[in-house]
Scaffold this motif. Structure first.
Motif, PDB file in Angstrom:
ATOM      1  N   VAL A   8       0.853  -1.190   0.000  1.00 16.57           N
ATOM      2  CA  VAL A   8       0.000   0.000   0.000  1.00 16.57           C
ATOM      3  C   VAL A   8       0.887   1.237   0.000  1.00 16.57           C
ATOM      4  O   VAL A   8       1.741   1.400   0.875  1.00 16.57           O
ATOM      5  CB  VAL A   8      -0.941   0.028   1.229  1.00 16.57           C
ATOM      6  CG1 VAL A   8      -1.868   1.235   1.154  1.00 16.57           C
ATOM      7  CG2 VAL A   8      -1.741  -1.266   1.332  1.00 16.57           C
ATOM      8  N   VAL A  36      -3.204   4.917  -2.301  1.00 10.25           N
ATOM      9  CA  VAL A  36      -4.073   5.912  -1.691  1.00 10.25           C
ATOM     10  C   VAL A  36      -3.558   7.259  -2.190  1.00 10.25           C
ATOM     11  O   VAL A  36      -2.392   7.603  -1.960  1.00 10.25           O
ATOM     12  CB  VAL A  36      -4.017   5.860  -0.148  1.00 10.25           C
ATOM     13  CG1 VAL A  36      -4.946   6.920   0.448  1.00 10.25           C
ATOM     14  CG2 VAL A  36      -4.373   4.469   0.362  1.00 10.25           C
ATOM     15  N   GLY A  57     -10.730  -0.424  -8.108  1.00  9.98           N
ATOM     16  CA  GLY A  57     -10.431  -1.156  -6.876  1.00  9.98           C
ATOM     17  C   GLY A  57      -8.982  -1.079  -6.432  1.00  9.98           C
ATOM     18  O   GLY A  57      -8.616  -1.600  -5.390  1.00  9.98           O
ATOM     19  N   LYS A  60      -7.552   4.577  -4.191  1.00 12.52           N
ATOM     20  CA  LYS A  60      -8.546   5.261  -3.359  1.00 12.52           C
ATOM     21  C   LYS A  60      -8.129   6.724  -3.250  1.00 12.52           C
ATOM     22  O   LYS A  60      -6.993   7.018  -2.881  1.00 12.52           O
ATOM     23  CB  LYS A  60      -8.582   4.620  -1.973  1.00 12.52           C
ATOM     24  CG  LYS A  60      -9.642   5.217  -1.073  1.00 12.52           C
ATOM     25  CD  LYS A  60      -9.819   4.399   0.175  1.00 12.52           C
ATOM     26  CE  LYS A  60     -11.051   4.859   0.948  1.00 12.52           C
ATOM     27  NZ  LYS A  60     -12.309   4.553   0.261  1.00 12.52           N
ATOM     28  N   GLU A  77      -7.252   7.616   9.688  1.00 13.22           N
ATOM     29  CA  GLU A  77      -8.260   6.700  10.237  1.00 13.22           C
ATOM     30  C   GLU A  77      -8.840   5.810   9.144  1.00 13.22           C
ATOM     31  O   GLU A  77      -9.041   4.609   9.339  1.00 13.22           O
ATOM     32  CB  GLU A  77      -9.400   7.491  10.909  1.00 13.22           C
ATOM     33  CG  GLU A  77      -9.038   8.066  12.270  1.00 13.22           C
ATOM     34  CD  GLU A  77      -8.602   6.995  13.276  1.00 13.22           C
ATOM     35  OE1 GLU A  77      -9.204   5.900  13.293  1.00 13.22           O
ATOM     36  OE2 GLU A  77      -7.635   7.249  14.031  1.00 13.22           O
ATOM     37  N   ILE A  78      -9.112   6.416   7.979  1.00  7.75           N
ATOM     38  CA  ILE A  78      -9.678   5.644   6.860  1.00  7.75           C
ATOM     39  C   ILE A  78      -8.672   4.592   6.386  1.00  7.75           C
ATOM     40  O   ILE A  78      -9.011   3.424   6.185  1.00  7.75           O
ATOM     41  CB  ILE A  78     -10.078   6.584   5.693  1.00  7.75           C
ATOM     42  CG1 ILE A  78     -11.262   7.466   6.120  1.00  7.75           C
ATOM     43  CG2 ILE A  78     -10.433   5.779   4.436  1.00  7.75           C
ATOM     44  CD1 ILE A  78     -11.572   8.609   5.165  1.00  7.75           C
ATOM     45  N   VAL A  79      -7.409   5.004   6.213  1.00  9.44           N
ATOM     46  CA  VAL A  79      -6.379   4.060   5.747  1.00  9.44           C
ATOM     47  C   VAL A  79      -6.187   2.946   6.773  1.00  9.44           C
ATOM     48  O   VAL A  79      -6.058   1.767   6.421  1.00  9.44           O
ATOM     49  CB  VAL A  79      -5.045   4.790   5.457  1.00  9.44           C
ATOM     50  CG1 VAL A  79      -3.938   3.802   5.107  1.00  9.44           C
ATOM     51  CG2 VAL A  79      -5.229   5.795   4.310  1.00  9.44           C
ATOM     52  N   LYS A  80      -6.234   3.303   8.045  1.00  4.24           N
ATOM     53  CA  LYS A  80      -6.086   2.300   9.109  1.00  4.24           C
ATOM     54  C   LYS A  80      -7.214   1.271   9.039  1.00  4.24           C
ATOM     55  O   LYS A  80      -6.977   0.064   9.090  1.00  4.24           O
ATOM     56  CB  LYS A  80      -6.078   2.983  10.473  1.00  4.24           C
ATOM     57  CG  LYS A  80      -5.867   2.021  11.629  1.00  4.24           C
ATOM     58  CD  LYS A  80      -5.953   2.735  12.966  1.00  4.24           C
ATOM     59  CE  LYS A  80      -5.830   1.728  14.109  1.00  4.24           C
ATOM     60  NZ  LYS A  80      -5.978   2.399  15.415  1.00  4.24           N
ATOM     61  N   SER A  81      -8.448   1.754   8.897  1.00  2.00           N
ATOM     62  CA  SER A  81      -9.572   0.811   8.923  1.00  2.00           C
ATOM     63  C   SER A  81      -9.635  -0.021   7.640  1.00  2.00           C
ATOM     64  O   SER A  81     -10.039  -1.175   7.671  1.00  2.00           O
ATOM     65  CB  SER A  81     -10.891   1.542   9.168  1.00  2.00           C
ATOM     66  OG  SER A  81     -11.187   2.377   8.078  1.00  2.00           O
ATOM     67  N   GLU A  82      -9.228   0.548   6.508  1.00  2.00           N
ATOM     68  CA  GLU A  82      -9.338  -0.204   5.245  1.00  2.00           C
ATOM     69  C   GLU A  82      -8.135  -1.076   4.942  1.00  2.00           C
ATOM     70  O   GLU A  82      -8.270  -2.137   4.344  1.00  2.00           O
ATOM     71  CB  GLU A  82      -9.576   0.766   4.084  1.00  2.00           C
ATOM     72  CG  GLU A  82     -10.923   1.434   4.185  1.00  2.00           C
ATOM     73  CD  GLU A  82     -11.487   1.838   2.838  1.00  2.00           C
ATOM     74  OE1 GLU A  82     -10.948   1.405   1.792  1.00  2.00           O
ATOM     75  OE2 GLU A  82     -12.456   2.613   2.847  1.00  2.00           O
ATOM     76  N   PHE A  83      -6.937  -0.615   5.301  1.00  2.00           N
ATOM     77  CA  PHE A  83      -5.722  -1.344   4.913  1.00  2.00           C
ATOM     78  C   PHE A  83      -4.881  -1.807   6.101  1.00  2.00           C
ATOM     79  O   PHE A  83      -4.096  -2.733   5.973  1.00  2.00           O
ATOM     80  CB  PHE A  83      -4.857  -0.484   3.980  1.00  2.00           C
ATOM     81  CG  PHE A  83      -5.600   0.029   2.781  1.00  2.00           C
ATOM     82  CD1 PHE A  83      -5.996  -0.842   1.766  1.00  2.00           C
ATOM     83  CD2 PHE A  83      -5.912   1.371   2.659  1.00  2.00           C
ATOM     84  CE1 PHE A  83      -6.694  -0.375   0.660  1.00  2.00           C
ATOM     85  CE2 PHE A  83      -6.606   1.854   1.560  1.00  2.00           C
ATOM     86  CZ  PHE A  83      -7.008   0.976   0.545  1.00  2.00           C
TER      87      PHE A  83
END
Length: 266
Positions: A8, A36, A57, A60, A77-83
């Motif tokens: 990532v 990202v 896909g 992001k 927070e978004i990167v943490k929860s998704e990846f």
């Protein structure tokens, strides 16, 4: 499970110039890799929209204005929860000066111009490092070169895009107060990061990279002074920079490198 194994990369300042080219390169060449891409105004980022269509896909796009810590925190927070991790962070957004021109003398210096330039070029990348370093420490070393000795492995790489004009040792011309100062300060921040993020294990490799003079909006007013073979297209510059990134090892942390791999003096 395949997505979890993918590397990532987060490219900050991804809507144009070098940032957009980093996204393009990684999506095309680094498989499996997810990108990202952050920028201030995703709605207006046509290049990123094209990549999203081309690599569904795999990319992001997040809205991040680096002068707003809340934006950076939300993105982390978004990167943490998704990846759950990050293998590469490239801070590439930069401004020359709010006026679009570097100051040629003290007459042109204003506190407003200095603060704006430092906020984008120095404070932004450091606050990015603050919020994303926990994810970099969870990376699984998908970028750079891992030596056989596992005690020398790194979890991730943090790249701050610097500029040769930020080198104090190389400064023979003066001028460009805001920009030069912002890049010198960014170099110091990167050195500090290399020490703090290199204390334990896992370790994060932190470097500054100078892309050369690239044909982008930032440098366009100054092209007439640049020899033809020294004015790079963004894709040529990014190929050179990715070549450096691909060969980074733990020993190279805390330094600044030019596009050709030579070390830049601080």
């Amino acid at each position: 499970a395949a997505a979890v194994m993918a590397s990532v990369a987060l490219i900050q300042g991804a809507s144009r110039g070098i940032g957009l080219e980093f996204c393009r390169y990684i999506l095309a060449k680094k498989s499996p890799a997810l990108v990202v891409a952050t920028c201030r105004n995703p709605e207006a980022a046509a290049g990123l929209r094209d990549l999203t269509g081309q690599y569904p896909g795999k990319i992001k796009v997040l809205k991040v204005d680096v002068t707003r810590e809340k934006d950076i925190q939300d993105a982390a927070e978004i990167v943490k929860s998704e990846f759950g991790k990050l293998d590469l962070l490239v801070n590439s957004s930069a401004m020359l000066h709010p006026s679009g021109k570097g100051e040629t003398s003290l007459r042109d210096v204003s506190s407003q111009g200095l603060v704006a330039t430092l906020t984008t070029n120095t404070v932004g990348p450091l606050v990015m490092a603050k919020h994303f370093s926990p994810l970099l420490l969870k990376g699984n070393g998908g970028f750079g070169h891992q030596p056989k000795d596992s005690s020398k492995h790194h979890s991730a790489i943090l790249v701050n895009m610097t500029a040769k004009v930020g080198s104090i040792g190389d400064n023979g011309l003066g001028g460009w107060y805001s920009y030069r100062m912002s890049k010198s300060a960014l170099n110091m921040a990167t050195k500090n990061l290399s020490i703090e993020l290199g204390r334990g294990r896992p370790k994060v490799v932190c470097v500054c990279l100078h892309p050369g003079t690239v044909n982008t909006d930032l440098s366009r007013p100054y092209h007439k002074n640049v020899p033809k073979d020294r004015l790079f297209s963004p894709d040529h510059s990014v190929q050179c920079l990715m070549n450096i990134i691909d060969n980074l090892t733990w020993e190279k942390t805390g330094k600044a490198y030019s596009w050709d791999g030579s070390e830049l003096p601080w």
